[in-house]
Design an enzyme around this catalytic site. Structure first.
Site, PDB file in Angstrom:
ATOM      1  CG  HIS A   1     -48.575 -48.372  -5.855  1.00 45.68           C
ATOM      2  ND1 HIS A   1     -47.380 -48.257  -5.155  1.00 45.68           N
ATOM      3  CD2 HIS A   1     -49.228 -49.391  -5.248  1.00 45.68           C
ATOM      4  CE1 HIS A   1     -47.323 -49.170  -4.205  1.00 45.68           C
ATOM      5  NE2 HIS A   1     -48.449 -49.876  -4.247  1.00 45.68           N
TER       6      HIS A   1
ATOM      7  CD  GLU B   1     -47.191 -54.407   1.183  1.00 51.47           C
ATOM      8  OE1 GLU B   1     -46.190 -54.907   0.618  1.00 51.47           O
ATOM      9  OE2 GLU B   1     -47.825 -53.451   0.693  1.00 51.47           O
ATOM     10  CD  GLU B   2     -48.276 -50.137  -0.483  1.00 52.12           C
ATOM     11  OE1 GLU B   2     -47.134 -50.101  -0.988  1.00 52.12           O
ATOM     12  OE2 GLU B   2     -49.264 -50.595  -1.083  1.00 52.12           O
TER      13      GLU B   2
ATOM     14  CG  ASP C   1     -50.207 -50.255   4.626  1.00 49.00           C
ATOM     15  OD1 ASP C   1     -50.638 -51.387   4.322  1.00 49.00           O
ATOM     16  OD2 ASP C   1     -49.088 -49.852   4.249  1.00 49.00           O
TER      17      ASP C   1
END
Length: 391
Positions: A363, A135-136, A78
């Site tokens: 990020h 996962e995020e 993702d």
């Protein structure tokens, strides 16, 4: 093996950049998973899909007599809800969504492993390739476990990796015990009594003032109640109250949002209890009502020491001297591979990806996965799985 991944490097880079250009958020990885399934079909590797909604598990069985060993390798698929600021020709074409954590690279690395194992099945046992969604922060690892990942595909050990732009490219680190922290979400709601900020402030129960006292007091927990060596982080990241155009109006309410990070379950429980106790005490002091919503979102990622040691030995036996890094500390970032490690022994590995000292962090809207480490990551997971089958 190394020559195989070098030979396929260009095509893997192309795949990685295609995935980067078409990012998808958690549980929405439809194009990504279709791309992976198409490749698996071309390689003749059987798989099941829709595990954990958009997750995939591929099965590669060795051609030697089965020794009963089952090893899992996992990659996440993702992207993040972030507007990309890079200008390269494969930048995200989806507004407000980008691969800012390198999951496009992780998926590509596991595809490279599939390509190698499809052509080199001279081993005993079974290797499962797990392409995980969400996962995020959306709980994809937890969803796959609850959907029967380990009951349908029993595994003796499981391994995963994360590109690490804080470690030089070519270096690899694997830690004993905690590698990444538990990630908890903290939401504090303060209800007081608003009023006129000039004429009658003494008749109010001011949530802005209470917020200031509460924030200061909460930050005394670490270092006064939690021993410094026990390692914890409390970050109060956002506060909302009142109207910026109403300079003389004391509001009724305030909201504070933050996160708590810990490595030990006991410290995690201690942090939650201390936060709730302090909030109750401040509420009593000011005559306000304060509610606390404390959610344990992601457990700590804790490597099995024996598996971590096995990976270190594998690195030393299969990579150049100096590849193994022993200085990388645990990180307070979270990782929901932890749900899988809570069920099966294994280890989470940091794959160095820094090109230079000024690489963009994870990020960041300027982050871009370092394609140069794809062969290293693919070789690392492949030799780890093959050696683990022989343990």
């Amino acid at each position: 093996m190394e020559s195989f991944f070098t030979e396929h490097h260009a095509s893997l880079v192309q795949l990685r950049r295609e995935i980067h250009q078409h990012p998808e958020l958690g549980f929405e990885e439809f194009k990504t998973s279709e791309k992976v399934k198409t490749i698996l079909t071309q390689l003749g590797i059987p798989y099941i899909d829709n595990l954990g909604e958009t997750g995939i598990v591929a099965t590669i069985t060795g051609q030697q007599q089965d020794n009963g060993r089952r090893i899992g390798l996992r990659a996440d698929m993702d992207a993040l809800p972030l507007q990309e600021k890079n200008t390269h020709d494969y930048a995200s074409n989806v507004a407000g969504c980008m691969h800012a954590c390198g999951h496009d690279g992780h998926t590509t690395i596991l595809v490279g492993v599939a390509q190698y194992l499809a052509q080199h099945r001279d081993f005993s046992g079974t290797i499962y390739l797990i392409f995980q969604p969400a996962e995020e922060g959306r709980g994809g690892g937890d969803r796959m476990v609850k959907d029967g990942l380990f009951t349908r595909f029993p595994m003796d050990e499981i391994y995963g990796l994360h590109n690490w732009p804080y470690l030089a490219a070519g270096k690899i680190a694997v830690l004993d015990g905690p590698a990444m922290a538990a990630g908890d979400r903290l939401a504090i709601s303060i209800r007081g009594l608003g009023g006129h900020g000039g004429a009658t402030p003494h008749l109010t129960i001011d949530p802005v003032r209470i917020s200031a006292d509460l924030i200061t007091t909460l930050h005394t927990i670490i270092g006064r109640e939690i021993a410094p060596l026990d390692q914890a982080v409390l970050s109060l990241c956002a506060i909302q109250s009142g109207d910026m155009n109403a300079f003389n109006v004391i509001p009724d309410t305030a909201e504070i949002i933050g996160t708590v990070r810990t490595f030990k379950p006991g410290i995690q429980d201690q942090m939650e209890a201390a936060i709730k106790r302090i909030c109750a005490g401040v509420a009593a002091t000011y005559g306000a009502d304060i509610s606390v919503d404390y959610q344990c979102i992601i457990p700590a990622t804790i490597n099995t020491p024996a598996c971590a040691q096995f990976v270190r030995e594998t690195i030393e036996a299969n990579f150049a001297d100096g590849t193994l890094d022993t200085e990388t500390p645990p990180t307070f970032g979270g990782e929901d591979f932890s749900y899988m490690l809570n069920q099966v022994p294994g280890a989470y590995i940091f794959l160095g990806s820094a090109r230079h000292d000024e690489d963009e962090p994870l990020h960041s809207p300027h982050f871009d996965f370092n394609d140069d480490v794809i062969p290293t990551g693919a070789k690392l997971l492949t030799v780890t799985a093959l050696n683990a089958l022989e343990r």
